[in-house]
Design an enzyme around this catalytic site. Structure first.
Site, PDB file in Angstrom:
ATOM      1  N   GLU A 223      -3.488   6.400  -1.443  1.00 52.09           N
ATOM      2  CA  GLU A 223      -3.278   6.067  -2.863  1.00 52.09           C
ATOM      3  C   GLU A 223      -4.643   6.164  -3.520  1.00 52.09           C
ATOM      4  O   GLU A 223      -5.447   5.235  -3.442  1.00 52.09           O
ATOM      5  CB  GLU A 223      -2.690   4.654  -2.989  1.00 52.09           C
ATOM      6  CG  GLU A 223      -1.342   4.463  -2.304  1.00 52.09           C
ATOM      7  CD  GLU A 223      -0.200   5.159  -3.043  1.00 52.09           C
ATOM      8  OE1 GLU A 223      -0.391   5.567  -4.200  1.00 52.09           O
ATOM      9  OE2 GLU A 223       0.890   5.295  -2.455  1.00 52.09           O
ATOM     10  N   CYS A 257      -6.183   2.451 -11.660  1.00 53.44           N
ATOM     11  CA  CYS A 257      -6.098   3.831 -11.164  1.00 53.44           C
ATOM     12  C   CYS A 257      -5.300   4.723 -12.101  1.00 53.44           C
ATOM     13  O   CYS A 257      -5.555   5.919 -12.174  1.00 53.44           O
ATOM     14  CB  CYS A 257      -5.486   3.848  -9.776  1.00 53.44           C
ATOM     15  SG  CYS A 257      -3.884   3.026  -9.710  1.00 53.44           S
TER      16      CYS A 257
END
Ligand code: NAD
Length: 483
Positions: A223, A257
């Protein structure tokens, strides 16, 4: 001496190899936890969070030197609670053996797929959401019947230490082990022969982790980060887009993110967007310095990096707008006001590196095809945001761009939908968690053929060329050669 007072970042508190071996032996003692056992573990995780909620909020606040309580509740704790409930509700259905179509060659047999836990999952956590990014993958791993070992982020040491305490209170060391530490510990951790590793962090470190995991042939879910763009179509009301983007970009002061990293704005609307975005940010955060709603930058080093990037842009000719509604002096704090960067050029660091903070470059474009081309000529991002009411153009953008996820007329909220997979593509990551895809990610889909008393293969077995064999082969070839 330790680099910070909570724990020694250079040494793990437990011996890592033996800890993993212990978990692996524990897994082998119960390799097939029932749905009830999995739900009981999820329930303990739930209870742990209920018990530690306030302490966790305070720990993250101390780590950030000012993290909005509302944000910790909304973006860390609520989604984990949601994830636990979602997994609890669906895991019985996901665990069911799935029967499959049996080919003629296996006439009389049954074929099925069973979803088996992988074993021990290693979870590596970044600092920006130090609760959610450790415990959300954990919930997925537990739902799929696995045990886990978590490496917290050294830049959120208070949270890491508290998560360790919490897990040790609610789980045994035969179920979950939490390890605190810095890069050395992380390096040793990711070299262990886990059955799966979930790494959340930067693209650069993701590559190191994948190489370490490759030595053990450990599968990885990465991720990662990157530059998630937003495109605003000329027909979309620019003030409305600015407001919606400001809501997301302000969260965690841009240290997310999936935060919009840069905005592709119709060339003639750059100033209009900049003004509307500034007004929206000023409305959300009329002051910033002592306002608990506006989150600080995690470390001095990160703040310096962001300031250097602003300086780099200025030196290369950018026009930088500082959104500082109350004209405050931020000296002596780790707060950084929001910055809009106009007049950007491709050599500026704000357009080359992931921003991960309160800086928003505006990239002008002329046609939608130009905007799509710009996105496609850069690394595949974790998210893409497109603002347009026209469904046909929306389809065009979705079909002609690659990204981990998409929001239309919105930013970031796709991460909060448990019923959808979350993950990147290419340099923004691989694999998924959340949703059924998360369960599959943490399970081995095992193919099983069950033959009964009747053994059809004996009728066609060698010596080849027997009547039954010829009939079978000719029949199959005739059937399969049609298309
Ligand atoms: P980072 O890559 O520096 O660190 C993440 C973790 O990796 C930490 O626990 C760290 O100790 C460990 N680590 C550091 N060096 C290592 C090494 N050589 N080998 C093994 N492990 C190592 O990332 P960060 O600064 O903590 O987080 C910011 C990054 O994370 C940004 O790029 C952001 O986009 C990304 N991120 C991605 C997601 C997502 O879900 N895709 C979520 C949050 C953050």
């Amino acid at each position: 001496m330790s680099a910070h007072p909570i724990y020694d970042i250079d040494k793990p508190e437990v011996a890592l190899g033996p800890s993993l071996e212990n978990l692996k032996s524990a897994f082998l003692r119960t390799p097939a936890p029932t749905a009830a056992q999995r739900i009981e573990r999820l329930q303990r995780l739930h209870q742990a969070l209920v018990t530690y909620q306030d302490r966790l909020i305070k720990a993250v606040d101390r780590d950030f030197n000012g993290r909005s309580r509302a944000e910790t509740l909304m973006i860390e704790l609520l989604p984990i609670f949601e994830g636990i409930h979602y997994n609890k509700k669906h895991l019985r259905k996901w665990m069911k053996t799935s029967s499959r179509k049996t080919p003629l060659m296996l006439f009389g047999a049954k074929t099925e797929v069973r979803y088996q836990p992988l074993g021990v999952v290693g979870i590596v956590v970044p600092w920006n959401f130090p609760i959610f990014l450790g415990l959300s993958p954990l919930a997925g791993a537990l739902a799929a019947g696995n045990l886990a070992m978590i490496k917290t982020s050294e830049f959120a040491p208070e949270t890491g230490a508290l998560i360790k305490q919490m897990i040790e209170e609610f789980f045994t060391s035969d179920e979950i082990i939490v390890v605190n530490g810095g890069v050395e510990v992380a390096t040793e951790f990711t070299q262990l022969p886990f059955d799966h590793i979930v790494f959340t962090g930067s693209t650069q470190v993701g590559s190191i982790v994948m190489q370490a995991a490759a030595k053990n042939l450990t599968p990885v879910t990465l991720e990662l980060g990157g530059k998630s763009p937003a495109i605003i179509h000329d027909d979309f009301p620019i003030e409305e887009a600015a407001k919606r983007i400001a809501f997301g970009k302000g969260l965690n002061a841009g240290q997310v993110c999936v935060s919009p990293d840069y905005i592709l704005v119709p060339r003639h609307k750059i100033d209009q967007f900049s003004d509307a975005f500034s007004a929206a940010i000023a409305k959300h955060y009329p002051t910033m310095r002592d306002n608990n709603d506006y989150t600080s930058i995690i470390t001095e080093r990160q703040r310096d990096r962001l300031l250097d990037n602003i300086e780099d842009a200025k030196q290369k000719g950018a026009d930088v707008v500082v959104i500082n509604p109350a004209n405050e002096d931020f000296a002596g704090t780790r707060k950084l006001p929001m910055h809009v960067v106009k007049n950007v050029t491709s050599d500026m660091r704000v357009l080359k590196e992931e921003i991960f903070g309160p800086i928003l470059p505006l990239v002008p474009y002329d046609t939608l095809d130009d905007a799509i081309e710009y996105v496609q000529n850069h690394d595949r991002p974790l998210a893409l945001y497109y603002f347009d009411w026209d469904k046909r153009r929306v389809d065009k953008v979705v079909q002609n761009t690659h990204s981990g996820g998409v929001c239309i007329n919105e930013v970031m909220t796709h991460t909060m939908v448990d019923d959808m997979p979350f993950g990147g593509v290419g340099p923004s990551g691989m694999g998924h968690y959340h949703g059924k895809e998360g369960f599959l990610n943490f399970s081995k889909a095992k193919s099983i053929v069950v033959k009964g008393r009747f053994d059809a293969s004996q009728y066609i077995a060698a010596p080849w060329g027997n009547k039954m064999f010829n009939f079978f082969i000719n029949f199959q070839l005739k059937r399969l050669k049609k298309f």
